[in-house]
Design a protein around this motif. Sequence first.
Motif, PDB file in Angstrom:
ATOM      1  N   VAL A 117       0.841  -1.206   0.000  1.00  0.00           N
ATOM      2  CA  VAL A 117       0.000   0.000   0.000  1.00  0.00           C
ATOM      3  C   VAL A 117       0.872   1.251   0.000  1.00  0.00           C
ATOM      4  O   VAL A 117       1.802   1.359   0.812  1.00  0.00           O
ATOM      5  N   PRO A 118       0.600   2.206  -0.878  1.00  0.00           N
ATOM      6  CA  PRO A 118       1.382   3.452  -0.878  1.00  0.00           C
ATOM      7  C   PRO A 118       1.047   4.305   0.338  1.00  0.00           C
ATOM      8  O   PRO A 118      -0.050   4.231   0.892  1.00  0.00           O
ATOM      9  N   GLY A 119       2.012   5.116   0.753  1.00  0.00           N
ATOM     10  CA  GLY A 119       1.731   6.133   1.753  1.00  0.00           C
ATOM     11  C   GLY A 119       1.134   7.349   1.073  1.00  0.00           C
ATOM     12  O   GLY A 119       0.814   7.338  -0.120  1.00  0.00           O
ATOM     13  N   LEU A 120       0.979   8.422   1.841  1.00  0.00           N
ATOM     14  CA  LEU A 120       0.444   9.676   1.305  1.00  0.00           C
ATOM     15  C   LEU A 120       1.435  10.810   1.560  1.00  0.00           C
ATOM     16  O   LEU A 120       2.162  10.807   2.562  1.00  0.00           O
ATOM     17  N   SER A 121       1.439  11.784   0.659  1.00  0.00           N
ATOM     18  CA  SER A 121       2.279  12.969   0.830  1.00  0.00           C
ATOM     19  C   SER A 121       1.442  14.216   0.624  1.00  0.00           C
ATOM     20  O   SER A 121       0.395  14.192  -0.027  1.00  0.00           O
ATOM     21  N   ILE A 122       1.944  15.317   1.181  1.00  0.00           N
ATOM     22  CA  ILE A 122       1.272  16.604   1.027  1.00  0.00           C
ATOM     23  C   ILE A 122       2.309  17.703   1.210  1.00  0.00           C
ATOM     24  O   ILE A 122       3.325  17.507   1.894  1.00  0.00           O
ATOM     25  N   GLU A 123       2.074  18.844   0.583  1.00  0.00           N
ATOM     26  CA  GLU A 123       2.891  20.030   0.844  1.00  0.00           C
ATOM     27  C   GLU A 123       1.973  21.092   1.402  1.00  0.00           C
ATOM     28  O   GLU A 123       1.000  21.494   0.757  1.00  0.00           O
ATOM     29  N   HIS A 124       2.289  21.553   2.612  1.00  0.00           N
ATOM     30  CA  HIS A 124       1.438  22.531   3.281  1.00  0.00           C
ATOM     31  C   HIS A 124       1.606  23.916   2.645  1.00  0.00           C
ATOM     32  O   HIS A 124       2.524  24.162   1.856  1.00  0.00           O
ATOM     33  N   ASP A 125       0.724  24.827   3.024  1.00  0.00           N
ATOM     34  CA  ASP A 125       0.731  26.173   2.457  1.00  0.00           C
ATOM     35  C   ASP A 125       2.047  26.899   2.710  1.00  0.00           C
ATOM     36  O   ASP A 125       2.425  27.786   1.933  1.00  0.00           O
ATOM     37  N   ASP A 126       2.751  26.536   3.792  1.00  0.00           N
ATOM     38  CA  ASP A 126       4.023  27.189   4.090  1.00  0.00           C
ATOM     39  C   ASP A 126       5.197  26.532   3.362  1.00  0.00           C
ATOM     40  O   ASP A 126       6.357  26.871   3.607  1.00  0.00           O
ATOM     41  N   GLY A 127       4.888  25.572   2.466  1.00  0.00           N
ATOM     42  CA  GLY A 127       5.930  24.917   1.690  1.00  0.00           C
ATOM     43  C   GLY A 127       6.572  23.730   2.364  1.00  0.00           C
ATOM     44  O   GLY A 127       7.473  23.092   1.792  1.00  0.00           O
ATOM     45  N   VAL A 128       6.140  23.400   3.579  1.00  0.00           N
ATOM     46  CA  VAL A 128       6.724  22.274   4.313  1.00  0.00           C
ATOM     47  C   VAL A 128       6.045  20.980   3.879  1.00  0.00           C
ATOM     48  O   VAL A 128       4.816  20.870   3.962  1.00  0.00           O
ATOM     49  N   PRO A 129       6.806  19.980   3.433  1.00  0.00           N
ATOM     50  CA  PRO A 129       6.202  18.713   3.027  1.00  0.00           C
ATOM     51  C   PRO A 129       5.917  17.825   4.228  1.00  0.00           C
ATOM     52  O   PRO A 129       6.510  17.982   5.302  1.00  0.00           O
ATOM     53  N   ASP A 130       5.017  16.882   4.042  1.00  0.00           N
ATOM     54  CA  ASP A 130       4.651  15.946   5.106  1.00  0.00           C
ATOM     55  C   ASP A 130       4.319  14.607   4.459  1.00  0.00           C
ATOM     56  O   ASP A 130       3.882  14.558   3.301  1.00  0.00           O
ATOM     57  N   VAL A 131       4.542  13.523   5.193  1.00  0.00           N
ATOM     58  CA  VAL A 131       4.250  12.191   4.670  1.00  0.00           C
ATOM     59  C   VAL A 131       3.651  11.321   5.763  1.00  0.00           C
ATOM     60  O   VAL A 131       3.826  11.583   6.956  1.00  0.00           O
ATOM     61  N   MET A 132       2.949  10.287   5.336  1.00  0.00           N
ATOM     62  CA  MET A 132       2.489   9.249   6.256  1.00  0.00           C
ATOM     63  C   MET A 132       2.571   7.915   5.533  1.00  0.00           C
ATOM     64  O   MET A 132       2.489   7.834   4.309  1.00  0.00           O
ATOM     65  N   ARG A 133       2.762   6.853   6.301  1.00  0.00           N
ATOM     66  CA  ARG A 133       2.778   5.514   5.730  1.00  0.00           C
ATOM     67  C   ARG A 133       2.221   4.538   6.765  1.00  0.00           C
ATOM     68  O   ARG A 133       2.826   4.336   7.804  1.00  0.00           O
ATOM     69  N   GLY A 134       1.085   3.986   6.467  1.00  0.00           N
ATOM     70  CA  GLY A 134       0.402   3.076   7.385  1.00  0.00           C
ATOM     71  C   GLY A 134      -0.833   3.700   7.996  1.00  0.00           C
ATOM     72  O   GLY A 134      -1.882   3.068   8.093  1.00  0.00           O
ATOM     73  N   GLU A 135      -0.706   4.972   8.389  1.00  0.00           N
ATOM     74  CA  GLU A 135      -1.860   5.634   9.012  1.00  0.00           C
ATOM     75  C   GLU A 135      -3.011   5.823   8.037  1.00  0.00           C
ATOM     76  O   GLU A 135      -4.177   5.815   8.443  1.00  0.00           O
ATOM     77  N   GLU A 136      -2.686   6.005   6.741  1.00  0.00           N
ATOM     78  CA  GLU A 136      -3.764   6.170   5.754  1.00  0.00           C
ATOM     79  C   GLU A 136      -4.668   4.946   5.714  1.00  0.00           C
ATOM     80  O   GLU A 136      -5.889   5.056   5.565  1.00  0.00           O
ATOM     81  N   THR A 137      -4.088   3.761   5.888  1.00  0.00           N
ATOM     82  CA  THR A 137      -4.880   2.535   5.884  1.00  0.00           C
ATOM     83  C   THR A 137      -5.779   2.480   7.109  1.00  0.00           C
ATOM     84  O   THR A 137      -6.935   2.044   7.033  1.00  0.00           O
ATOM     85  N   GLN A 138      -5.265   2.945   8.249  1.00  0.00           N
ATOM     86  CA  GLN A 138      -6.087   2.992   9.453  1.00  0.00           C
ATOM     87  C   GLN A 138      -7.259   3.950   9.278  1.00  0.00           C
ATOM     88  O   GLN A 138      -8.386   3.647   9.687  1.00  0.00           O
ATOM     89  N   VAL A 139      -7.013   5.109   8.677  1.00  0.00           N
ATOM     90  CA  VAL A 139      -8.082   6.082   8.484  1.00  0.00           C
ATOM     91  C   VAL A 139      -9.158   5.527   7.566  1.00  0.00           C
ATOM     92  O   VAL A 139     -10.366   5.623   7.852  1.00  0.00           O
ATOM     93  N   PHE A 140      -8.764   4.916   6.452  1.00  0.00           N
ATOM     94  CA  PHE A 140      -9.756   4.360   5.530  1.00  0.00           C
ATOM     95  C   PHE A 140     -10.494   3.188   6.173  1.00  0.00           C
ATOM     96  O   PHE A 140     -11.681   2.965   5.902  1.00  0.00           O
ATOM     97  N   GLY A 141      -9.802   2.439   7.028  1.00  0.00           N
ATOM     98  CA  GLY A 141     -10.488   1.382   7.771  1.00  0.00           C
ATOM     99  C   GLY A 141     -11.508   1.944   8.736  1.00  0.00           C
ATOM    100  O   GLY A 141     -12.597   1.385   8.914  1.00  0.00           O
TER     101      GLY A 141
END
Length: 317
Positions: A117-141
């Motif tokens: 399962v892929p993780g998720l990434s995002i870049e916030h409005d202040d330009g700081v990137p963020d990632v998660m791996r595993g938690e996305e599956t918990q949220v969808f569950g």
Amino acid sequence: MMHPSDIADSGEVIAIDWGTSSLRAALMAPDGAVRERIASPDGIMFANGRRFEDIFRALFGEWIARHPGATILASGMIGSRQGWVEAPYAACPAGFEDLARGLVFAEVEGLAKVGFVPGLSIEHDDGVPDVMRGEETQVFGALASLGVSEGVFVLPGTHSKWVRVEGGRIIGFRTFMTGEMFDLLRRHSILGRLMPEGAPKGGEPGEAFDLGCELSGSGTLLHHLFSVRSRGLLGKTAPEQLADYMSGLIIGEEVREARTFFTEAPSPVYLVGRGDLASLYRRALAHYDLQSAALDDGVTFAGLFALARTHRAQMKV
């Protein structure tokens, strides 16, 4: 949003939550019921020179022999750059379908095909990137288990996540190094010198935790952290309560900061994780007038089941 049980399918699912320090798995019936479970200390940091494929064969060979047509999905750090097969991050916003399309499959010769399962990434409005791996599956569950398509989900842990869902899609999230910060300060700073040896005591947090949460409202964490030592030296907080006090300061600061990202208070905040951590967070959330509902971290299996069904539906199109 389509509920995974609405997708007709006759195959079992082997759902694997393979993290840094441990591994959990469930053999799931076609209706999503958990038939059997496996728990193992074989996290990716404890392979001790063994190949991940060999660990997989040893743990799951018997399940696969009985159910050769099962869909096998693994989430967590096993799909990271340090894991078995890297599943690249999918960009937010993302839903079930996006994760299912991002699955990366590897063939275990002579045994089975495993999807990561892929993780998720995002870049916030202040330009700081963020990632998660595993938690996305918990949220969808959690979404599948609750039958909801929106909400704010908090996943406490070493790197705590706050996740916003709208229309069945994760539209944003933020990471807080809360658990790791607590552990570093307790084990490797002067603040831990007055605390009793060993792990913090169990049970419900007390007044010391509440005081830490209350002080966190001022937003001066770096100043208040030294009071863990000064309160202990001056006898204002008992040694056995100092860990609770420091926990209240740090978790309270997380909640205070996270709360500023929402224009209106989410209600309820869904907590996904271990019962002891959920108890701490429920108490801290209450200090900021946030209602909460706790979900067992077993929702990971529900998330993997939902992804397996979504993937199979995509393959039929």
